[in-house]
Design a protein around this motif. Sequence first.
Motif, short mmCIF file in Angstrom:
data_model
loop_
_atom_site.label_atom_id
_atom_site.label_comp_id
_atom_site.label_asym_id
_atom_site.label_seq_id
_atom_site.Cartn_x
_atom_site.Cartn_y
_atom_site.Cartn_z
N ARG A 51 134.08 179.24 -58.33
CA ARG A 51 134.33 177.79 -58.48
C ARG A 51 133.09 177.07 -59.00
N GLN A 52 131.91 177.52 -58.57
CA GLN A 52 130.67 176.89 -59.05
C GLN A 52 130.50 177.09 -60.56
N VAL A 53 130.79 178.30 -61.01
CA VAL A 53 130.68 178.57 -62.45
C VAL A 53 131.67 177.71 -63.22
N ALA A 54 132.92 177.64 -62.71
CA ALA A 54 133.93 176.82 -63.38
C ALA A 54 133.52 175.35 -63.40
N LEU A 55 132.91 174.87 -62.31
CA LEU A 55 132.47 173.48 -62.24
C LEU A 55 131.39 173.20 -63.29
N LEU A 56 130.49 174.14 -63.49
CA LEU A 56 129.45 173.95 -64.50
C LEU A 56 130.06 173.87 -65.90
N PHE A 57 131.10 174.68 -66.16
CA PHE A 57 131.77 174.60 -67.45
C PHE A 57 132.52 173.27 -67.59
N VAL A 58 133.08 172.78 -66.51
CA VAL A 58 133.76 171.47 -66.54
C VAL A 58 132.74 170.37 -66.82
N ILE A 59 131.53 170.48 -66.24
CA ILE A 59 130.47 169.50 -66.52
C ILE A 59 130.14 169.49 -68.01
N SER A 60 130.14 170.67 -68.62
CA SER A 60 129.90 170.75 -70.06
C SER A 60 130.99 170.01 -70.82
N ILE A 61 132.23 170.19 -70.41
CA ILE A 61 133.34 169.51 -71.08
C ILE A 61 133.20 167.99 -70.92
N ILE A 62 132.85 167.54 -69.72
CA ILE A 62 132.69 166.11 -69.47
C ILE A 62 131.54 165.56 -70.33
N GLY A 63 130.46 166.33 -70.46
CA GLY A 63 129.33 165.89 -71.29
C GLY A 63 129.75 165.68 -72.74
N THR A 64 130.57 166.58 -73.26
CA THR A 64 131.07 166.42 -74.64
C THR A 64 131.92 165.16 -74.76
N ILE A 65 132.77 164.92 -73.76
CA ILE A 65 133.62 163.72 -73.79
C ILE A 65 132.75 162.46 -73.75
N VAL A 66 131.71 162.45 -72.91
CA VAL A 66 130.81 161.30 -72.83
C VAL A 66 130.14 161.06 -74.18
N THR A 95 125.12 165.08 -74.75
CA THR A 95 124.67 166.33 -75.38
C THR A 95 123.95 167.22 -74.37
N ALA A 96 123.12 166.62 -73.53
CA ALA A 96 122.36 167.41 -72.54
C ALA A 96 123.30 168.13 -71.58
N PHE A 97 124.27 167.39 -71.01
CA PHE A 97 125.18 168.02 -70.06
C PHE A 97 126.11 169.02 -70.74
N ALA A 98 126.49 168.77 -71.99
CA ALA A 98 127.35 169.71 -72.71
C ALA A 98 126.66 171.06 -72.88
N MET A 99 125.38 171.03 -73.27
CA MET A 99 124.64 172.28 -73.47
C MET A 99 124.21 172.90 -72.14
N LEU A 100 123.74 172.03 -71.23
CA LEU A 100 123.24 172.53 -69.94
C LEU A 100 124.35 173.17 -69.13
N GLY A 101 125.54 172.58 -69.15
CA GLY A 101 126.64 173.12 -68.36
C GLY A 101 127.00 174.53 -68.77
N ILE A 102 127.08 174.77 -70.08
CA ILE A 102 127.40 176.12 -70.55
C ILE A 102 126.28 177.09 -70.22
N GLY A 103 125.04 176.70 -70.50
CA GLY A 103 123.91 177.61 -70.27
C GLY A 103 123.75 177.99 -68.82
N VAL A 104 123.71 176.99 -67.93
CA VAL A 104 123.53 177.28 -66.51
C VAL A 104 124.75 178.01 -65.96
N GLY A 105 125.94 177.66 -66.45
CA GLY A 105 127.15 178.32 -65.98
C GLY A 105 127.15 179.81 -66.29
N ILE A 106 126.76 180.17 -67.50
CA ILE A 106 126.74 181.58 -67.88
C ILE A 106 125.67 182.34 -67.08
#
Length: 343
Positions: A51-66, A95-106
């Motif tokens: 769930r934590q990994v999925a949440l980080l990917f969702v944060i990336s999606i939200i960052g792109t929307i922002v 942009t920061a959350f979009a990139m950070l979410g994917i990187g930290v999630g992986i």
Amino acid sequence: MGDHSHGSPNTSGTVATAGQGDEEKFQNPGLPPHRPRLADTNPRAEKRAERQVALLFVISIIGTIVFFIGYFSIHLDDASIAELRLQNILLGLGTAFAMLGIGVGIVHWAKTLMPDHEITEERHEIRPEEDRVIAEKMVGDIIEETGIKRRPLIRNTLLGAMVLAPLPAIAVFRDLGPLPGDTLRHTMWKKGTRLVRDPSGTPIKASDVTLGSAFHVIPNGLNDLPEHKLEEKAKAVVLLMRLNPEDLNPSPGRENWAVDGIVAYSKICTHVGCPVALYEQQTHHLLCPCHQSTFDVTQECKVIFGPAGHPLPQLPIEVDSEGYLVAQSDFLEPVGPSYWERG
């Protein structure tokens, strides 16, 4: 004096000689024992990590929307300073959350859920067909070990984040300038359009341009455009200078493009489109501050230094019945970078 043979370096044991004191061969200690992680032994911890990994990917999606909210909801033409600051904040954070979410999630996925057993593999003789089969098996094993097939939550959020994450970069690059085609071939300049000062919009008489002076010029009417003002200005902005007519060397057909030594050239560098804003009146050189491309005004803005591949396009000018400087026509060649529109 006594026998000192037992104290010599060769016999005392302080220096090893060939064949003397054969030591045991170094033993391979092997791999350290594997230490299972909490997610390996506790199903609840495994589910929590997923769930934590999925949440980080969702944060990336939200960052792109922002990012896109800030990009499309605020228009530069009529935005206030506060709105521009808000837009910069939204673009930066998005942009920061979009990139950070994917990187930290992986990274979190790899550290908590992917297999972490250490293995060693002996090198083997290269056999192309066998290697291909082995490579295919290795790829299959990697996909299986990631658990992406049996973890749909991670898979779906990762796919969503990866699809959306590149879109801000595409939007930013698209906003750098017009698309290839004929867009750079035509500007607001046309026959009879007055040259006016940028940004005041004040018309310029030939008598206003003294020897050695330079003006930043736009076409009359540009400031009154209801929309796309910046795009039109980026193509039409001009540098106006006055030289001694004897210093000019016009090519055949361009003898009447100047007025008593007054010449007008596109301000947009033919390298990557930076504004050519530095005029050195002693040498009659124009300098682009981005990559130091240098143009010689006496030679129709020929490139004499730097990466620019073409001279600056010249705007043909003349004087109207009231003494104001006007354009004879539009530029006769595309302005700006020469990536796609020049042979």
